[in-house]
Design an enzyme around this catalytic site. Sequence first.
Site, PDB file in Angstrom:
ATOM      1  N   THR A 102       1.284   3.618   1.799  1.00 30.42           N
ATOM      2  CA  THR A 102       1.836   4.056   3.080  1.00 30.42           C
ATOM      3  C   THR A 102       3.012   3.212   3.543  1.00 30.42           C
ATOM      4  O   THR A 102       3.607   3.501   4.591  1.00 30.42           O
ATOM      5  CB  THR A 102       0.751   4.012   4.164  1.00 30.42           C
ATOM      6  OG1 THR A 102       0.215   2.676   4.231  1.00 30.42           O
ATOM      7  CG2 THR A 102      -0.363   4.989   3.866  1.00 30.42           C
ATOM      8  N   LYS A 103       3.362   2.166   2.799  1.00 30.06           N
ATOM      9  CA  LYS A 103       4.415   1.255   3.229  1.00 30.06           C
ATOM     10  C   LYS A 103       5.785   1.682   2.684  1.00 30.06           C
ATOM     11  O   LYS A 103       5.884   2.592   1.861  1.00 30.06           O
ATOM     12  CB  LYS A 103       4.087  -0.174   2.779  1.00 30.06           C
ATOM     13  CG  LYS A 103       2.739  -0.687   3.296  1.00 30.06           C
ATOM     14  CD  LYS A 103       2.658  -0.650   4.806  1.00 30.06           C
ATOM     15  CE  LYS A 103       1.404  -1.330   5.354  1.00 30.06           C
ATOM     16  NZ  LYS A 103       0.172  -0.593   5.081  1.00 30.06           N
ATOM     17  N   ASN A 104       6.827   1.012   3.140  1.00 33.16           N
ATOM     18  CA  ASN A 104       8.191   1.353   2.694  1.00 33.16           C
ATOM     19  C   ASN A 104       8.358   1.159   1.199  1.00 33.16           C
ATOM     20  O   ASN A 104       8.956   1.984   0.504  1.00 33.16           O
ATOM     21  CB  ASN A 104       9.216   0.483   3.424  1.00 33.16           C
ATOM     22  CG  ASN A 104       9.252   0.719   4.918  1.00 33.16           C
ATOM     23  OD1 ASN A 104       8.241   1.021   5.528  1.00 33.16           O
ATOM     24  ND2 ASN A 104      10.429   0.576   5.510  1.00 33.16           N
ATOM     25  N   HIS A 150       0.851  -1.194   0.000  1.00 30.60           N
ATOM     26  CA  HIS A 150       0.000   0.000   0.000  1.00 30.60           C
ATOM     27  C   HIS A 150       0.885   1.243   0.000  1.00 30.60           C
ATOM     28  O   HIS A 150       2.035   1.205   0.442  1.00 30.60           O
ATOM     29  CB  HIS A 150      -0.904  -0.024   1.232  1.00 30.60           C
ATOM     30  CG  HIS A 150      -1.904   1.072   1.281  1.00 30.60           C
ATOM     31  ND1 HIS A 150      -1.645   2.278   1.893  1.00 30.60           N
ATOM     32  CD2 HIS A 150      -3.166   1.151   0.805  1.00 30.60           C
ATOM     33  CE1 HIS A 150      -2.708   3.052   1.791  1.00 30.60           C
ATOM     34  NE2 HIS A 150      -3.638   2.410   1.133  1.00 30.60           N
TER      35      HIS A 150
END
Length: 373
Positions: free
Chosen positions: A185-187, A183
């Site tokens: 928002t992930k790294n 997603h």
Amino acid sequence: MIPFNKPYLTGEETKYITDAVASGKISGNGKYTQKCQQFFEDRFGIKKALLTTSCTDALEMAAILINIKEGDEVIVPSYTFVSTANAFVLRGAKIVFADSRKDHPNIDETKLESLITSKTKAIVPVHYAGIACEMDTIMDLAKKYNLFVIEDAAQAIDSYYVGKDGVKKALGSIGHLAAFSFHETKNIISGEGGLLAVNDEQFIKRAEIIWEKGTNRSSFFRGEVDKYGWVDIGSSFLPSEVIAAFLWAQLENLDKIQSVRKQHWEKYQNNLKTFAIDHNVALPVIPDYATNNAHMFYLVCQNIEQRTALIEKLRKQNIHPVFHYISLHSSPFYEGKHDGRNLSETDRFTDCLVRLPLFYELNVDTVLNQMLY
């Protein structure tokens, strides 16, 4: 406004997407899907990796693979995203919520054994903020009671657990199954996207079938069968090559992205020690058995009033911090189904945890200057 998150683009995403489109195969399980899957297998020691359209899909595949049915019990931390529990609820499971540790939002491994009954089928540890749960204890319990372990590694790419034997293992490679998220928002991102990690060989063949809508299509294209058909339940879990191509550009730059995120995390940690003491808030704890993948930097306030005041103060200074999960055991959907146990640490993190902005292009000094001066 400094946002909580800003997706980072390496510059290669559109190049690979164009290549995927030009190849004439964009429906999925093409060149880029296979490159991404091979990356996880080679780098993290996963026996079989399958890209999915989300981490939620990967968890739902895991629930199908272990044959969750009506009446089965699954132990899940209450401090997590709804997908962790919902994947098993969809198959008819009863969710038994576990409390968090005192020092970290991760599941409290010392309280798990008391939750196991004859109906327990699985334990789902969530590696919150990319920090490992105490996996030796969890895997020992699984072996003792013949349970499955499904790691929710949504936030845990490129993070590791060091066992009592001194062996360093990638998160997502320890449990029987695991789920990752890409997603935005992930790294490492692909907008939406996920991956199912299969670490128990008994699940590999069936995982491919479930992944391909319940058909043995993958076996057919490898020449293992002369025709394919509907052989099991499943769904359309695999993503398009467009998503996989985007993801491959990110994975190629994993080390670069991680290096910068870790620098940001360390700057927060080193410069907020005095602030934490002066304001009586706690900084993140990294246990000795865990590595840090710099997915998230958070503070734990003393109460909800202090957290609310801190969020309001920073937003007035054009910084956008956010709180995180609301305890699932107290959610409108599940509060009537919870067994009534007091999950005090989960509720404390629900009320007190606040996350600071953390993304590749962040100027951490700007945030620190507003917080400290």
